[in-house]
Scaffold this motif. Structure first.
Motif, PDB file in Angstrom:
ATOM      1  N   ASP A 103       5.559 -10.863   1.440  1.00 45.49           N
ATOM      2  CA  ASP A 103       5.514  -9.407   1.250  1.00 45.49           C
ATOM      3  C   ASP A 103       4.235  -8.818   1.839  1.00 45.49           C
ATOM      4  OD1 ASP A 103       7.974  -9.378  -0.008  1.00 45.49           O
ATOM      5  OD2 ASP A 103       7.138  -9.289  -2.047  1.00 45.49           O
ATOM      6  N   ARG A 104       3.101  -9.465   1.586  1.00 46.90           N
ATOM      7  CA  ARG A 104       1.826  -8.985   2.135  1.00 46.90           C
ATOM      8  C   ARG A 104       1.856  -8.998   3.656  1.00 46.90           C
ATOM      9  NH1 ARG A 104      -0.217 -12.093  -2.010  1.00 46.90           N
ATOM     10  NH2 ARG A 104      -0.719 -13.798  -0.597  1.00 46.90           N
ATOM     11  N   ALA A 105       2.381 -10.053   4.240  1.00 45.38           N
ATOM     12  CA  ALA A 105       2.440 -10.156   5.699  1.00 45.38           C
ATOM     13  C   ALA A 105       3.331  -9.062   6.282  1.00 45.38           C
ATOM     14  CB  ALA A 105       2.941 -11.534   6.116  1.00 45.38           C
ATOM     15  N   ARG A 106       4.437  -8.803   5.642  1.00 46.72           N
ATOM     16  CA  ARG A 106       5.336  -7.724   6.107  1.00 46.72           C
ATOM     17  C   ARG A 106       4.667  -6.369   6.040  1.00 46.72           C
ATOM     18  NH1 ARG A 106      10.785  -9.508   3.425  1.00 46.72           N
ATOM     19  NH2 ARG A 106      11.604 -10.758   5.123  1.00 46.72           N
ATOM     20  N   ARG A 111       1.728  -1.656   9.170  1.00 42.70           N
ATOM     21  CA  ARG A 111       0.620  -0.702   9.164  1.00 42.70           C
ATOM     22  C   ARG A 111       0.302  -0.253  10.591  1.00 42.70           C
ATOM     23  NH1 ARG A 111      -3.205  -3.877   5.045  1.00 42.70           N
ATOM     24  NH2 ARG A 111      -2.131  -3.305   3.158  1.00 42.70           N
ATOM     25  N   PRO A 112      -0.016   1.017  10.745  1.00 41.92           N
ATOM     26  CA  PRO A 112      -0.420   1.473  12.089  1.00 41.92           C
ATOM     27  C   PRO A 112      -1.738   0.823  12.484  1.00 41.92           C
ATOM     28  CG  PRO A 112      -0.303   3.315  10.503  1.00 41.92           C
ATOM     29  CD  PRO A 112       0.011   2.072   9.771  1.00 41.92           C
ATOM     30  N   ARG A 113      -1.829   0.490  13.741  1.00 42.42           N
ATOM     31  CA  ARG A 113      -3.065  -0.134  14.247  1.00 42.42           C
ATOM     32  C   ARG A 113      -3.854   0.909  14.989  1.00 42.42           C
ATOM     33  NH1 ARG A 113      -1.232  -6.187  15.286  1.00 42.42           N
ATOM     34  NH2 ARG A 113       0.491  -6.100  13.857  1.00 42.42           N
ATOM     35  N   GLY A 114      -5.113   0.812  14.891  1.00 45.50           N
ATOM     36  CA  GLY A 114      -5.854   1.798  15.642  1.00 45.50           C
ATOM     37  C   GLY A 114      -7.217   1.868  15.241  1.00 45.50           C
TER      38      GLY A 114
END
Length: 114
Positions: A103-106, A111-114
């Protein structure tokens, strides 16, 4: 000749002690000694000696820990595993921890990267 046998015996005992220490360190305390595993790289194996001796020493170290030890060579790595039947409460705990990790990995992958 007896000196060489004694030296070989001491070297083997030292290898068993080292493997037992590595195997013990790899255990998760919450699993109460179950789900033991150790993965030795090709470099680890080269440093430790002959494969047959490392496997034999790993099985001996596993016996000391109460494991039902099996070894598998895959892609140059030696997997040392505890194949004992796991109590239901420990199995459930491990399953819950694995599900939480997935679940944490998903969540992190969305999450947006930036």
């Amino acid at each position: 000749m007896a000196v060489r046998d004694e030296l070989a015996r001491r070297r083997y005992e030292k290898l068993v002690d080292r493997l037992e220490s590595l195997m013990r360190a790899a255990l998760k305390p919450q699993y109460k000694g179950y789900y033991g595993q150790l993965i030795l790289s090709a470099d680890d194996l080269a440093e430790m000696g002959e494969l047959k001796d490392v496997r034999r020493a790993a099985r001996e170290a596993g016996r000391r820990l109460g494991w039902k030890t099996t070894t598998h060579l895959v892609g140059g790595r030696l997997f040392v595993l505890d194949e004992r039947e796991v109590p239901e409460e420990i199995e459930r705990l491990a399953g819950d921890e694995a599900a939480a990790a997935i679940d944490r990995a998903r969540q992190e992958s969305h999450r947006p990267r930036g």
